[in-house]
Write a protein that holds these residues in place. Structure first.
Motif: not given
Length: 158
Positions: A91-93, A117-118, A98-101
């Protein structure tokens, strides 16, 4: 002579006892925050884990786990709602976190945003937050190869 030895033993005991007693003021050691994950099957344990104060605008917290420096740097950064729940990263944030690697350092950093993902925030209190995460990340919607982030878990103390 025996009387002297008894006095000496008694005095020695009295000198040792205060060193062994506890005043009850010893504080427990501070809890240590932790985060780990696997990136394409390679296990990564963060050496630095931080959590921010909730943002005034929406109450979200930022949790970050980092390991390494330069080209070997690896990090996960998450902005999470301030409540327990399972969040779909497709889903949009907002509403999704909001996640980043990221891999590498400034100038050579590659950021992977989740396309599936979740994140599950399993515990949220005034003193700690814990949960799990997994996602498939890419550098852009059409870019490949993807980065598989699995077995992610965090516990942070604030």
């Amino acid at each position: 002579m025996i009387s002297f030895l008894r006095c000496f033993a008694t005095a020695g005991t009295l000198l040792v006892l205060p060193a062994c007693s506890s005043s009850g003021t010893d504080a427990p050691p501070p809890a240590i925050s932790s985060m780990h994950w696997a990136a394409d099957g390679v296990a990564i344990q963060a050496t630095t884990v931080t959590v921010s104060a909730p943002r005034p605008s929406d109450g979200r917290l930022t949790i970050a786990g980092e390991r390494g420096t330069g080209a070997d740097a690896r990090a996960i950064t998450m902005q999470l709602p301030s409540q327990e729940g399972t969040y779909d990263l497709a889903l949009p944030s907002p509403p999704a976190p909001l996640v980043f690697y990221t891999e590498g350092s400034a100038g050579t950093r590659i950021a992977y945003a989740p396309k599936a993902g979740s994140i599950t925030v399993s515990s949220f209190s005034a003193t700690n937050i814990s949960g799990t995460f997994r996602f498939t990340g890419s550098t852009s919607p059409l870019a490949s190869p993807d980065k598989e982030i699995t077995s992610g878990a965090f516990t942070v103390y604030r």
